[in-house]
Design an enzyme around this catalytic site. Structure first.
Site, PDB file in Angstrom:
ATOM      1  CB  SER A 179      -0.884  -0.008   1.259  1.00  0.00           C
ATOM      2  OG  SER A 179      -1.509   1.236   1.465  1.00  0.00           O
ATOM      3  CE1 TYR A 201      -3.701  -1.997   5.726  1.00  0.00           C
ATOM      4  CE2 TYR A 201      -3.009   0.166   4.930  1.00  0.00           C
ATOM      5  CZ  TYR A 201      -3.519  -1.095   4.687  1.00  0.00           C
ATOM      6  OH  TYR A 201      -3.844  -1.469   3.403  1.00  0.00           O
TER       7      TYR A 201
END
Length: 238
Positions: free
Chosen positions: A142, A155
């Protein structure tokens, strides 16, 4: 360019979103599809969609953070489809909050799914790729794996780690003609992103799962002598 026809792909998080879109895109190229997901009903439904495109499909329910479940699921898929040529490590979760607001259990769960899940599934598939001297592994990271933000500590830590794992594994196994790549997409209009309100209420304006799937198909079709190490895909004007 190479044909993908008659290859076999294993996709984690295959029951919806990016996983589903990738399964359908690869199936249209003649790839047989193995699906792993936490919810059996979801991956079974996608498997039926895949079969309707004229290729073979198999599915298994597993939590990727559980090594035993992963090993059983991979064995189940291989029993029906044979050796795995392509692995798409797509399964992931997210939870956002301040560093002191997320509990240790929440942190650990994110790391276990997003990082150790990649490890467990890759470890189950890699030996046969080394033996055959061929294979493709694509790990979905990501933009949060390239830069941190105030509420993404857990995350981002997991996705930064996926990039480190990918880079190291790539250097280790390229001598076996195995291509290991990472993708770092910005927000994708997946079920998870929409549920977490990450699309600012405009999911139609951001990258779609089908966009990412289309890119992966093109990357996999490159001549085996080359590969794209890391690629970042962004929405143009979200």
């Amino acid at each position: 360019m190479q044909s993908l026809q008659h290859k076999t792909a294993l996709i984690t998080g295959g029951g919806r979103g990016i996983g589903r879109a990738t399964a359908l895109a690869l199936a249209k190229e003649g790839v047989n599809i193995g699906l792993i997901g936490r919810t059996s009903a979801n991956v079974e439904k996608v498997a039926e969609e895949v079969k309707a495109l004229g290729v073979k499909a198999a599915f298994a329910a597993a939590d990727v953070k559980d090594a035993d479940q992963v090993n059983q699921a991979v064995a189940q898929v291989k029993e029906q489809l044979g050796d795995i040529d392509i692995l798409i490590n797509n399964a992931g979760i997210s939870k956002f909050g301040g560093f002191l607001d997320l509990s240790a259990d929440e942190w650990e769960n994110i790391i276990q799914v997003n990082l150790m899940g990649v490890y467990h599934v890759t470890r189950a598939v890699l030996p046969e790729m080394i033996e055959r001297k061929a294979g493709d592994i694509i790990n979905i990271s990501s933009t949060a794996g390239q830069r941190g933000a105030a509420v993404t500590s857990a995350y981002s830590a997991s996705k930064f780690a996926v990039l480190g794992l990918t880079e190291s594994l790539m250097q280790e196994v390229r001598k076996h003609n195995i291509r290991v790549s990472a993708l770092t997409p910005s927000t994708v209009a997946s079920d998870m992103s929409i549920e977490l309100n990450l699309t600012d209420g405009n999911p139609e304006k951001v990258m779609q799962p089908e966009d990412l799937a289309e890119y992966m198909v093109a990357q996999l079709k490159l001549d085996p002598r080359i590969f794209i190490k890391t690629a970042g895909l962004w929405s143009t004007n979200p």
